[in-house]
Design an enzyme around this catalytic site. Structure first.
Site, PDB file in Angstrom:
ATOM      1  CB  THR A  54      98.779 -22.171 -25.927  1.00  0.00           C
ATOM      2  OG1 THR A  54      97.842 -21.576 -24.743  1.00  0.00           O
ATOM      3  CG2 THR A  54      98.421 -21.336 -27.245  1.00  0.00           C
TER       4      THR A  54
ATOM      5  CG  ASP B   1     103.266 -20.602 -14.504  1.00  0.00           C
ATOM      6  OD1 ASP B   1     102.993 -19.886 -13.446  1.00  0.00           O
ATOM      7  OD2 ASP B   1     102.615 -21.474 -14.804  1.00  0.00           O
TER       8      ASP B   1
ATOM      9  CG  MET C 225      99.270 -18.909  -9.211  1.00  0.00           C
ATOM     10  SD  MET C 225      98.287 -18.190 -10.525  1.00  0.00           S
ATOM     11  CE  MET C 225      96.733 -18.421  -9.946  1.00  0.00           C
ATOM     12  N   GLY C 226     102.645 -21.478  -9.561  1.00  0.00           N
ATOM     13  CA  GLY C 226     104.005 -22.205 -10.575  1.00  0.00           C
ATOM     14  C   GLY C 226     103.634 -23.616 -10.125  1.00  0.00           C
TER      15      GLY C 226
ATOM     16  NE  ARG D 227      96.818 -16.143  11.960  1.00  0.00           N
ATOM     17  CZ  ARG D 227      97.024 -16.903  13.171  1.00  0.00           C
ATOM     18  NH1 ARG D 227      97.803 -18.001  13.246  1.00  0.00           N
ATOM     19  NH2 ARG D 227      96.444 -16.072  14.385  1.00  0.00           N
TER      20      ARG D 227
ATOM     21  NE  ARG E 145      96.186 -16.327 -14.762  1.00  0.00           N
ATOM     22  CZ  ARG E 145      95.307 -17.504 -14.503  1.00  0.00           C
ATOM     23  NH1 ARG E 145      96.148 -18.549 -14.218  1.00  0.00           N
ATOM     24  NH2 ARG E 145      94.135 -17.736 -14.774  1.00  0.00           N
TER      25      ARG E 145
END
Ligand code: F6P
Length: 360
Positions: A116, A138, A180-181, A277, A286
């Protein structure tokens, strides 16, 4: 002097977008009274390209402080395609400038992450008055200590790791939690420390799977019946570290294993013989309401953006540096990423606890 302000949210959503929008709007109504109009642009830059705009009233900004997601909608609009005219024959940059003009905007607020900010800089260089706000779970926006959405995601990821602890202990298993990242490991590192993960793997520190397995075996030999790995989705091993991103993806696709986490789990199970696992909280990170920290941060950032509008400090993005609200020039930060320092205090703290990063 009347001011007409356009506002959009772009890229992946995160908790705190609405709190930021509310902060900007309320502060603008406070300082400019009737001399301000706020135009909401739907679905990020897509809405700016296609003139999807709606004038908003103060009541639109009520009751949204705690609401997750974004009332404006968002969309990914890759920066590298912004200047490319595709099959639809749409000149995106030209259209965005036309919408800005048609809507008679005095400035444009863009709430988003690194992609963005790159487009914000492009529009700023094209002569639009743009102010960015740092959003992302992040926490990888250059020039700011924090981004809104990040601390809430740390809480959610930590909760996931906490829950994996009890089930891993009950079953004497290894649990690999994918967080996430893609480029930066901030979220995995913080949640890993907060959740007491035994191994933390992040993109900034390429891992050696043998070292990961050695650490797990040492833990098992010391009498620990289970282990937890916090793994960033963008983690890669020392061999992959030599490859370009595309080459890495191709190699993974050929092996039929697309994520680092599933490959690590398979390798760990084969090498240690311990039942392993994978858990992927994914977009849960998020979703939902921002925590108290993010509500305060988002509000502060939003109010600061309103101050920048009053001062006409355009071509900037709001930032927090050493506990102070400030603004960076978009041209100085666009295209840069704030990475975890492998020798920094957070990594060192974890290493001093005995956490393995798979590098030693
Ligand atoms: O917002 C950034 C991010 O959370 C990254 O960590 C992740 O790789 C990406 O979004 C995934 O988003 P999406 O599925 O919306 O494209």
């Amino acid at each position: 002097m009347k001011r007409r302000i356009g506002i959009l949210t772009s890229g992946g959503d995160c908790p705190g977008l609405n709190a930021t929008i509310r902060g900007v709007a309320k502060a603008c109504f406070q300082q400019f009274g009737d001399d301000v109009e706020i135009v909401g642009i739907s679905n990020g830059y897509y809405g700016l390209i296609h003139n999807l705009c709606k004038e908003m009233t103060p009541s639109d900004f009520s009751g949204i402080l705690t609401q997750g997601g974004t009332i404006l909608g968002t969309k990914r609009q890759p920066f590298k395609m912004m200047t490319v005219i595709g099959d639809d024959n749409v000149d995106k940059v030209k259209n965005m400038k036309e919408t800005y003009k048609k809507q008679k905007l005095d400035c444009l607020l863009t709430l988003g992450g690194n992609g963005t900010h790159k487009t914000s800089q492009l529009l700023s260089a094209e002569g639009l008055n743009v102010i960015g706000l740092p959003k992302t779970i992040d926490n990888d926006i250059y020039g700011t200590d924090v981004t809104f959405g990040y601390q809430t995601a740390v809480d959610i990821a930590t909760d996931a790791i906490d829950r994996l602890h009890t089930t891993a202990a009950s079953h004497s298993r290894i649990l690999v939690c994918e967080i996430m990242g893609n480029k930066a490991g901030w979220l995995t590192l913080s949640a890993g420390i907060a959740g007491g993960a035994d191994i933390i793997l992040i993109p900034e520190i390429p891992y050696d799977i043998d070292k990961v397995c050695d650490a797990l075996m040492r833990r098992a030999a010391s009498g620990k019946s289970f282990s937890i790995l916090a793994v960033a989705e963008g983690a890669f091993d020392v061999t992959e570290a030599q490859m370009k991103k595309k080459e890495r993806a191709k190699k993974r696709a050929e092996a039929g294993i697309l994520t680092a986490t599933s490959r690590i789990a398979a390798q760990v199970q084969a090498s240690t013989g311990i039942d392993t696992r994978v858990c992927v909280p994914g977009h849960m990170l998020r979703g939902g309401s921002p925590n108290a920290y993010d509500r305060v941060l988002a509000t502060q950032l939003g109010v600061h953006a309103a101050k920048l509008i009053a001062q006409e400090k355009y071509g900037t993005t709001v930032a927090v540096c050493g506990n102070k609200l400030t603004a960076n020039k978009l041209k100085d930060i666009a295209g840069l990423t704030k990475f975890v320092d492998p020798k920094g205090t957070l990594v060192t703290t974890a290493k001093n606890l005995g956490v393995s990063f798979g590098d030693k």
